[in-house]
Design an enzyme around this catalytic site. Structure first.
Site, PDB file in Angstrom:
ATOM      1  CB  THR C  93      -9.693  -1.285  19.495  1.00 34.03           C
ATOM      2  OG1 THR C  93      -9.498  -0.158  18.653  1.00 34.03           O
ATOM      3  CG2 THR C  93     -11.107  -1.267  20.057  1.00 34.03           C
ATOM      4  CE  LYS C 169     -11.000   2.126  17.750  1.00 31.06           C
ATOM      5  NZ  LYS C 169     -11.219   2.643  16.413  1.00 31.06           N
ATOM      6  CE  LYS C 238     -12.068  -6.651  18.234  1.00 29.00           C
ATOM      7  NZ  LYS C 238     -10.753  -6.037  18.062  1.00 29.00           N
TER       8      LYS C 238
END
Lengths: 296, 296, 296, 296
Positions: C93, C169, C238
């Site tokens: 990711t 994603k 994050k």
């Protein structure tokens, strides 16, 4: 004093001019050399490289942002070319992280470092009326105080750690952004009830909010005068980002930041990147579809 | 002039005193009669009912909120007891919806209605230094102008529709709430980097934000002096709610309002309902766990 | 097929195992070599450098974040060591910006690049039940499809530009964060009225919200079981940051992101960095001071 | 059982029909009598007043909102006309405050009160597949359970205090609003990178978010099919307001509520009051100026 000055944008040029006018021996450098000419005609020397500008007792720099500071000061090898004991006075608005990194890199080389970001626009810089924050070793601040006083009306010492001046500057800009967004939202509300931004802000900015920030930006909002930009939307977005980055490192929630970020992004999504950040008031009005109601 | 005055809280008492001092014939009424005594000793007459206070040329009222205004002015039958041509000057901070309803109820009975909410705390009311907004028929405003000028330093006419003064007052309080939240958030941030709220706010409130609002609330935040409350958290919550209600009716998004609402609720959830609304700074500090870090 | 696999965390190990189990010739590499042993015992070859793992027809990588991808794939010179025509399947990711940069760097060297981030936790990876997004040239996706099908239950092609899989994603994780925050807020509300999170979420996650995301995180919230973290608060922070970065580049306001960011920061400021991100529910409860009310 | 049913909108009609179909003796009343006819043709009796509908063992009501419940149930004197021991089952989505007031007013008169709001749209009501929350005295709930089971697929008891069912229903709708806003924001983001809402939501609503709420609203967003509204924007705004009111009374901050409120207001400011609340996705797209980019 023998002073170098790097970075001659609108702010830097005005500040360096005042150093010359105060009788200091000033050597200037700028990436595009043309900006050096007006200074030269006032009596400044022009250096061909940043290293040459950095040979005096003090080096002042006024660069645009983190990237420019990193390139010109850190990645260039400039610090290695400076004599131990030289004081570097950094006037740029930079991230807290870079302020900490700069402090360490100077200390490692025996250089003094004073973080000295300023409040004020170019006209105030020209009039030597800047408010100058200062963080660094007290002795270093005292040494450069005559320079700071030649450029500003007041020096505000904030302690030794240089990131203190950075965070204060960033926090001050955050207050400005919040003040603008606040006026943007409430004038959308008053307009919806027939009270113009001009009429409402006349009351507020002459009473409870009678201060330079509200009067200055209030006038731009009342007159919808967003061009030319004194401080553009993308610069405002960058500075809100600096606040968010400092807040992230220190784990400090900042709920207003999320609102400011989105309002600025929405203004930029409209293609208005060249407008002053007081154009946040256009976003607030658009969300309420005010122009359609008022028959524009 | 023969004037009635209803509602003798801290603000109303000071305002009515100034009417007496200016030589007007003032008849006062208050729900709890004790508050009438100081006025009586200054020379005011004391009415046993609101109707009796309303027999002069002008009736001023300074009641706490929508509910009090509705009870004392609308549901009591007071308006039916007033002579056609009497002017009612309403100084309360009320909802836009109630302002509109009041305007209609007065008009239906041939009464003049002036919405005249004020900016200023009790000490400013005592010094006759209030800023007084005024919306209503120009002739009615002119008629009561001597009274307004006896109570305030400046009168700000905002047009004919009474809700205009309401929305302006509500919008002004929204600016205050936003200013407080802004200072609360940024001083949490500066504290996390070692710059105290006092040091940071000294810079800002003497420069860009050198205005009564920022200086007054900035001092409370710097000194963490939230008691006794000049304006309590629940009153602040109520006023943000008035802004949201006005925004809902007019379909105006107000992103800062959501943040303010939650910060005020969080402060009240802590059990701090008696604190000044500048205690928003406690919420911002708690979210960042600053006290724990600083070893308190 | 001859396949290399770089990055053997909990996810990568399970995925590589399934490639081995499907009969492919798998060569693995991991920064700390210990993680290679279980794979070796299943029949995988162990490479001493990433370059050696990259000598097959396909290289899969499952690294932790942008920094790790940059170090291992870009800065190491790995791409220069790969044969033209090799396909690199990146399961990490990563930011949209890095996805675009990687695509360009691969294209410049005649390498095929497939962005293939996955949805699913380690137990789903072990069971070969991942949902695998895939963006890249159709021919490249077809070539690696047998591998993807060995690791997941379904492949979701999203077009040619690799950043499409990245943004999908990131957007999916944003939906997860929003779902958690939504449950955190409403269960604070229901608890305040005596309805436990468990009772309320039992209704919702068996009816309108009967899906893996709500059932999984709903159970953690109902049982206040935040340790060990399936996905920790800092990882959540994050990923919200990746959404904000993608939104910034594309000028897309994301109001929920500001709320999520601050709630996650507040959780981390409490020192809970090792908790699962469903611990957002602790923040919502703390804001309302629920534990104090309930007598804990 | 002998049952009265008050309020024959789309939901109430379907629910009452199922009571008739289950063999109960149902007497219906509706403000506009026309809605009674289809029920009469199924075998229901039609009452000329609410009081007459309330003469059975149980009275069910399904009214639109707080105002309608207040008028028909509280202000009308209906409760005084009911026999002690009658159970009133209130299916409406109402405020927590009104739920508490209703409970007290019923108790004072020896009437049983069951709060039984439902999840499900008219088609699910017609199919007797509603999910029915139930709060009230256990004996009362047991007594009406056959009725609830004739109307729904499942009954979810939530304890004795009726506001528990109210707050759970309000909280559930808040989760729906958050789910819609979340899909609205992320599909604006994916669209900006070329991934259509349909393609992205196909992945998510068949995997992690494979639930009725996401699949139903996801389809509307993917197809931009906002008319006719299953649940209109103003109804959504009303329900977010119920959550905020419950949160205010209980002092529970709800950060997502502020965002939802403003997004709904912005949609309504555009004049789209007749659209389904999934039209929040139009607001997110407009903020990012997506239509202009995509050349619409």
């Amino acid at each position: 004093m023998k002073v170098g000055f790097i970075g001659l944008g609108a702010m830097g040029s005005a500040m360096a001019s005042n150093l010359v006018a105060a009788g200091h021996t000033v050597t200037v450098w700028n990436r595009s050399a043309a900006a050096c000419e007006p200074l030269a005609s006032l009596g400044a020397r022009v250096a061909s490289t940043p290293e040459r500008a950095a040979q005096g007792e003090v080096l002042c720099s006024m660069l645009a942002n983190d990237r420019a500071v990193r390139e010109v000061i850190l990645d260039s090898g400039l610090l290695d070319a400076m004599d131990r004991g030289t004081v570097h006075v950094n006037h740029a608005t930079i991230s807290v992280a870079l302020a900490q990194e700069l402090a360490a890199e100077h200390a490692r080389r025996g250089l003094d470092y004073v973080a000295a970001p300023v409040f004020g626009r170019p006209d105030m810089a020209a009039a030597a009326k800047l408010n100058i924050l200062a963080a660094g070793k007290p002795a270093a601040i005292e040494r450069v105080r005559p320079l700071l006083e030649a450029m500003g009306s007041k020096v505000w010492p904030l302690g030794e750690a240089p990131e203190r001046a950075s965070v204060a500057k960033i926090a001050g800009n955050f207050m400005l952004a919040s003040a603008i967004e606040s006026m943007a939202e409430v004038t959308a509300l008053t307009r919806a009830y027939g009270v113009s931004a001009a009429d409402f802000l006349e009351v507020m900015t002459n009473t409870l909010f009678a201060s330079p920030a509200y009067q200055g930006y209030g006038r731009l909002i009342a007159e919808q005068r967003f061009k030319p930009a004194g401080f553009s939307l993308p610069l405002g977005f960058k500075d809100v980002g600096l606040a968010q980055a400092a807040a992230e490192s220190a784990r400090v929630p900042l709920p207003f930041a999320g609102v400011l970020r989105d309002s600025l992004l929405e203004a930029m999504a409209a293609g208005d990147e060249d407008l002053d950040w007081s154009a946040l008031s256009l976003v607030a009005a658009k969300r309420a579809h005010l122009d359609e109601r008022e028959g524009h």
